[in-house]
Design a protein around this motif. Sequence first.
Motif, mmCIF file in Angstrom:
data_model
loop_
_atom_site.group_PDB
_atom_site.id
_atom_site.type_symbol
_atom_site.label_atom_id
_atom_site.label_comp_id
_atom_site.label_asym_id
_atom_site.label_seq_id
_atom_site.Cartn_x
_atom_site.Cartn_y
_atom_site.Cartn_z
ATOM 1 N N ARG A 1 0.830 -1.203 0.000
ATOM 2 C CA ARG A 1 0.000 0.000 0.000
ATOM 3 C C ARG A 1 0.864 1.252 0.000
ATOM 4 N N ILE A 2 0.278 2.344 -0.469
ATOM 5 C CA ILE A 2 0.931 3.655 -0.426
ATOM 6 C C ILE A 2 0.336 4.450 0.731
ATOM 7 N N ALA A 3 1.183 4.914 1.635
ATOM 8 C CA ALA A 3 0.698 5.672 2.790
ATOM 9 C C ALA A 3 0.410 7.119 2.437
ATOM 10 N N SER A 4 1.232 7.681 1.534
ATOM 11 C CA SER A 4 1.076 9.094 1.210
ATOM 12 C C SER A 4 1.643 9.366 -0.177
ATOM 13 N N ARG A 5 0.949 10.194 -0.936
ATOM 14 C CA ARG A 5 1.436 10.664 -2.234
ATOM 15 C C ARG A 5 1.619 12.174 -2.147
ATOM 16 N N ILE A 6 2.824 12.638 -2.440
ATOM 17 C CA ILE A 6 3.102 14.068 -2.330
ATOM 18 C C ILE A 6 3.758 14.569 -3.613
ATOM 19 N N LEU A 7 3.746 15.891 -3.778
ATOM 20 C CA LEU A 7 4.480 16.545 -4.854
ATOM 21 C C LEU A 7 5.635 17.319 -4.224
ATOM 22 N N LEU A 8 6.847 16.985 -4.644
ATOM 23 C CA LEU A 8 8.050 17.584 -4.061
ATOM 24 C C LEU A 8 8.602 18.630 -5.034
ATOM 25 N N LYS A 9 8.876 19.825 -4.506
ATOM 26 C CA LYS A 9 9.424 20.898 -5.343
ATOM 27 C C LYS A 9 10.400 21.734 -4.530
ATOM 28 N N ASP A 10 11.624 21.869 -5.043
ATOM 29 C CA ASP A 10 12.669 22.660 -4.389
ATOM 30 C C ASP A 10 12.812 22.277 -2.915
ATOM 31 N N SER A 11 12.782 20.996 -2.674
ATOM 32 C CA SER A 11 12.881 20.490 -1.306
ATOM 33 C C SER A 11 13.379 19.055 -1.340
ATOM 34 N N SER A 12 13.675 18.551 -0.153
ATOM 35 C CA SER A 12 14.204 17.195 -0.023
ATOM 36 C C SER A 12 13.292 16.334 0.828
ATOM 37 N N LEU A 13 13.346 15.040 0.582
ATOM 38 C CA LEU A 13 12.629 14.065 1.401
ATOM 39 C C LEU A 13 13.563 12.902 1.686
ATOM 40 N N SER A 14 13.695 12.545 2.941
ATOM 41 C CA SER A 14 14.522 11.394 3.337
ATOM 42 C C SER A 14 13.700 10.423 4.154
ATOM 43 N N THR A 15 13.962 9.139 3.940
ATOM 44 C CA THR A 15 13.244 8.087 4.662
ATOM 45 C C THR A 15 14.233 7.137 5.316
ATOM 46 N N GLY A 16 13.997 6.874 6.592
ATOM 47 C CA GLY A 16 14.730 5.837 7.306
ATOM 48 C C GLY A 16 13.767 4.693 7.591
ATOM 49 N N ALA A 17 14.195 3.468 7.272
ATOM 50 C CA ALA A 17 13.255 2.352 7.402
ATOM 51 C C ALA A 17 13.950 1.123 7.962
ATOM 52 N N CYS A 18 13.161 0.353 8.701
ATOM 53 C CA CYS A 18 13.629 -0.919 9.244
ATOM 54 C C CYS A 18 13.050 -2.075 8.432
ATOM 55 N N THR A 19 12.668 -1.790 7.197
ATOM 56 C CA THR A 19 12.021 -2.809 6.369
ATOM 57 C C THR A 19 12.963 -3.422 5.346
ATOM 58 N N GLU A 20 14.187 -2.880 5.214
ATOM 59 C CA GLU A 20 15.131 -3.426 4.241
ATOM 60 C C GLU A 20 16.418 -3.915 4.900
ATOM 61 N N LYS A 21 17.066 -3.044 5.691
ATOM 62 C CA LYS A 21 18.314 -3.438 6.344
ATOM 63 C C LYS A 21 18.009 -3.925 7.758
ATOM 64 N N PHE A 22 17.948 -5.211 7.924
ATOM 65 C CA PHE A 22 17.669 -5.797 9.236
ATOM 66 C C PHE A 22 18.076 -7.266 9.194
ATOM 67 N N PHE A 23 18.111 -7.886 10.375
ATOM 68 C CA PHE A 23 18.239 -9.340 10.423
ATOM 69 C C PHE A 23 17.300 -9.870 11.499
ATOM 70 N N ILE A 24 16.949 -11.117 11.381
ATOM 71 C CA ILE A 24 16.037 -11.750 12.336
ATOM 72 C C ILE A 24 16.768 -12.867 13.061
ATOM 73 N N LYS A 25 16.708 -12.833 14.377
ATOM 74 C CA LYS A 25 17.342 -13.848 15.222
ATOM 75 C C LYS A 25 16.332 -14.315 16.260
ATOM 76 N N ASP A 26 16.068 -15.610 16.276
ATOM 77 C CA ASP A 26 15.097 -16.182 17.222
ATOM 78 C C ASP A 26 13.752 -15.462 17.149
ATOM 79 N N GLY A 27 13.357 -15.130 15.918
ATOM 80 C CA GLY A 27 12.064 -14.504 15.697
ATOM 81 C C GLY A 27 11.999 -13.022 15.970
ATOM 82 N N HIS A 28 13.138 -12.419 16.342
ATOM 83 C CA HIS A 28 13.158 -10.985 16.664
ATOM 84 C C HIS A 28 13.882 -10.227 15.569
ATOM 85 N N ARG A 29 13.301 -9.111 15.140
ATOM 86 C CA ARG A 29 13.898 -8.296 14.080
ATOM 87 C C ARG A 29 14.813 -7.238 14.686
ATOM 88 N N TYR A 30 16.034 -7.150 14.166
ATOM 89 C CA TYR A 30 17.009 -6.166 14.602
ATOM 90 C C TYR A 30 17.299 -5.203 13.449
#
Length: 305
Positions: free
Chosen positions: A196-225
């Motif tokens: 799903r898409i949470a938000s659709r925006i129009l970006l102009k003369d500005s920056s947007l940065s995203t930090g996420a725990c959905t790509e760089k992680f590992f799982i140990k004993d069922g726990h996500r780090y």
Amino acid sequence: MGTEFSIDIYAHNQSEADRAINLAFDEVDRLEDLLSNYRPSSELSRISREASNEPVTTDPETFRFLQRAFYWSARSEGAFDITVGPLLRAWGFFFQGGRIPSGSELVSLRSKVGWQKVILDSQARTVSFSHHQSMELDPGSIGKGFAIDQVVTMLHGLGVTSAFLSAGGSTLYAIGAPPGTTGWPVNIPDPIHPGRIASRILLKDSSLSTGACTEKFFIKDGHRYCHIFDPKSLRPVEGVLQTSVIDPSATDSDALSTVVFVLDPTLSRRVIESTPGRKALVFRRPQTHQSCLNMNWPGDPCGQA
């Protein structure tokens, strides 16, 4: 930095666009030579190696980068900290599949982590480590934004009025807008409901940065780090899935996506709302209090979450 950059430019003709793009990538390569912690020959790697022995005189650009990084360390009371390189290694985020360090390992690392151990002398333009131990400065949470800002300045100087820059997809900058539009479209994914898409925006003369725990992680004993750390606990941040920040500066939006990821919601909101035009959207794990937090974000993405 080791980040993949992409650039789209609208110009009067193809040769102008190609020239601007080639110069932009040359600028990215030049900055990699200064700030990459993956290159032993970089200026940042030299500082990490030598600043424990004596003050290291560096170039104005690298010093300016470090000043901004440590500004955000002070502003966030240490939530943002580029000295976390040893933590990324200890937890297996450098070329490994992830591991959990022992308590004694973390205790030994505490002396090597902490922004307040780094001394910047603006008059001499030197960097030194106050405790005289080696440290590892990691630009990953601000270097992409700094590089984009440098490229944007260069493109403005070339007369470019419409372009879209992406550093690894996590830090974006929009110069102007495509012809006939009011901005560059950007979709913010919903980490709670994949696909799903949470938000659709129009970006102009500005920056947007995203930090996420959905790509760089590992799982140990069922726990996500997650790969984003709380420098005070020396452990990966828990309970947060994704943060997105809009700011006129890519350097600042990059740093702030980490600041908001690490700080609690009350302090995060205080930082975001301290500057007009700054916006943030935070997704926390569904079982936590307030799984979606809107901090001046356009529209009502949390109402749809």
